[in-house]
Design a protein around this motif. Structure first.
Motif, mmCIF file in Angstrom:
data_model
loop_
_atom_site.group_PDB
_atom_site.id
_atom_site.type_symbol
_atom_site.label_atom_id
_atom_site.label_comp_id
_atom_site.label_asym_id
_atom_site.label_seq_id
_atom_site.Cartn_x
_atom_site.Cartn_y
_atom_site.Cartn_z
ATOM 1 N N VAL A 19 9.527 59.498 27.688
ATOM 2 C CA VAL A 19 10.696 60.348 27.864
ATOM 3 C C VAL A 19 10.614 61.471 26.847
ATOM 4 O O VAL A 19 10.043 61.310 25.768
ATOM 5 C CB VAL A 19 12.044 59.598 27.718
ATOM 6 N N GLU A 20 11.168 62.614 27.216
ATOM 7 C CA GLU A 20 11.142 63.771 26.335
ATOM 8 C C GLU A 20 12.444 64.538 26.509
ATOM 9 O O GLU A 20 12.911 64.729 27.630
ATOM 10 C CB GLU A 20 9.953 64.657 26.707
ATOM 11 N N GLN A 21 13.007 64.963 25.389
ATOM 12 C CA GLN A 21 14.217 65.778 25.410
ATOM 13 C C GLN A 21 13.859 67.157 24.868
ATOM 14 O O GLN A 21 13.783 67.345 23.663
ATOM 15 C CB GLN A 21 15.308 65.118 24.571
ATOM 16 N N GLN A 37 19.076 67.858 28.600
ATOM 17 C CA GLN A 37 17.916 67.527 29.428
ATOM 18 C C GLN A 37 17.206 66.252 28.968
ATOM 19 O O GLN A 37 17.142 65.963 27.783
ATOM 20 C CB GLN A 37 16.922 68.680 29.431
ATOM 21 N N CYS A 38 16.661 65.532 29.940
ATOM 22 C CA CYS A 38 15.801 64.378 29.680
ATOM 23 C C CYS A 38 14.743 64.351 30.773
ATOM 24 O O CYS A 38 15.076 64.255 31.959
ATOM 25 C CB CYS A 38 16.600 63.073 29.694
ATOM 26 N N TYR A 40 11.180 62.468 32.173
ATOM 27 C CA TYR A 40 10.499 61.183 32.024
ATOM 28 C C TYR A 40 9.202 61.166 32.815
ATOM 29 O O TYR A 40 8.992 61.956 33.722
ATOM 30 C CB TYR A 40 11.401 60.019 32.463
ATOM 31 N N ILE A 49 16.897 54.559 33.273
ATOM 32 C CA ILE A 49 17.127 55.490 32.173
ATOM 33 C C ILE A 49 18.469 55.155 31.524
ATOM 34 O O ILE A 49 19.452 54.882 32.214
ATOM 35 C CB ILE A 49 17.145 56.956 32.661
ATOM 36 N N TRP A 51 21.270 56.460 28.413
ATOM 37 C CA TRP A 51 21.725 57.507 27.491
ATOM 38 C C TRP A 51 22.534 56.864 26.378
ATOM 39 O O TRP A 51 23.363 55.976 26.621
ATOM 40 C CB TRP A 51 22.578 58.542 28.215
ATOM 41 N N THR A 92 13.604 64.075 36.159
ATOM 42 C CA THR A 92 14.588 64.434 35.147
ATOM 43 C C THR A 92 15.853 63.608 35.327
ATOM 44 O O THR A 92 16.164 63.158 36.433
ATOM 45 C CB THR A 92 14.967 65.923 35.224
ATOM 46 N N TYR A 109 20.465 60.509 22.876
ATOM 47 C CA TYR A 109 19.130 60.008 23.185
ATOM 48 C C TYR A 109 19.063 59.537 24.634
ATOM 49 O O TYR A 109 19.986 58.876 25.109
ATOM 50 C CB TYR A 109 18.785 58.786 22.324
ATOM 51 N N CYS A 110 17.976 59.829 25.291
ATOM 52 C CA CYS A 110 17.699 59.168 26.562
ATOM 53 C C CYS A 110 16.531 58.219 26.311
ATOM 54 O O CYS A 110 15.666 58.492 25.474
ATOM 55 C CB CYS A 110 17.398 60.156 27.691
#
Length: 128
Positions: A19-21, A37-38, A40, A49, A51, A92, A109-110
């Protein structure tokens, strides 16, 4: 009044899962909507997912979950203004916050399941 929401760029690698934010720190006006945004990446067919919201000097608090199959959950305190929708085509899961408040300033955080690996042990006392 400007409201600052810090976002941590959290990258978790768990067996080809990621995962990336990409957003970083965001500033918005009180009362405005905001989208965090998240992105994956996973080889799994069913995506889970989660949050989380983290206030300073506190542990992360679970907010909501979104699944590609089945229904996720949202904690009561977040049901009115927070939502997320999983888009499997764009991979996303943006978090939408309506009517932003000063109390929304936090790190968000995701996470992609599995977030924790559990192992179980049992201790048995031997009787002599």
């Amino acid at each position: 009044m400007k409201l600052i929401s810090q976002l941590s760029v959290l990258v978790m690698y768990i067996i080809n899962n990621r995962v990336e934010q990409p957003s970083g720190e965001m500033t918005t006006n009180k009362g405005d909507p905001v989208t965090l945004q998240c992105n994956y990446s996973t080889s799994a067919t069913n995506v889970y997912i989660y949050w989380y919201k983290q206030l300073p000097n506190r542990s992360p608090t679970f907010m909501l979950s979104v699944f590609s199959f089945g229904k996720g959950t949202t904690e009561d305190e977040f049901k009115d203004r927070f939502s997320a929708t999983l888009n499997s085509k764009s991979t996303t899961v943006p978090l939408m916050i309506e009517d932003v408040r000063v109390s929304d300033s936090a790190v968000y955080y995701c996470a992609l399941q599995p977030t924790v690996t559990e192992t179980h042990s049992t201790l048995i006392q031997k009787k002599n």
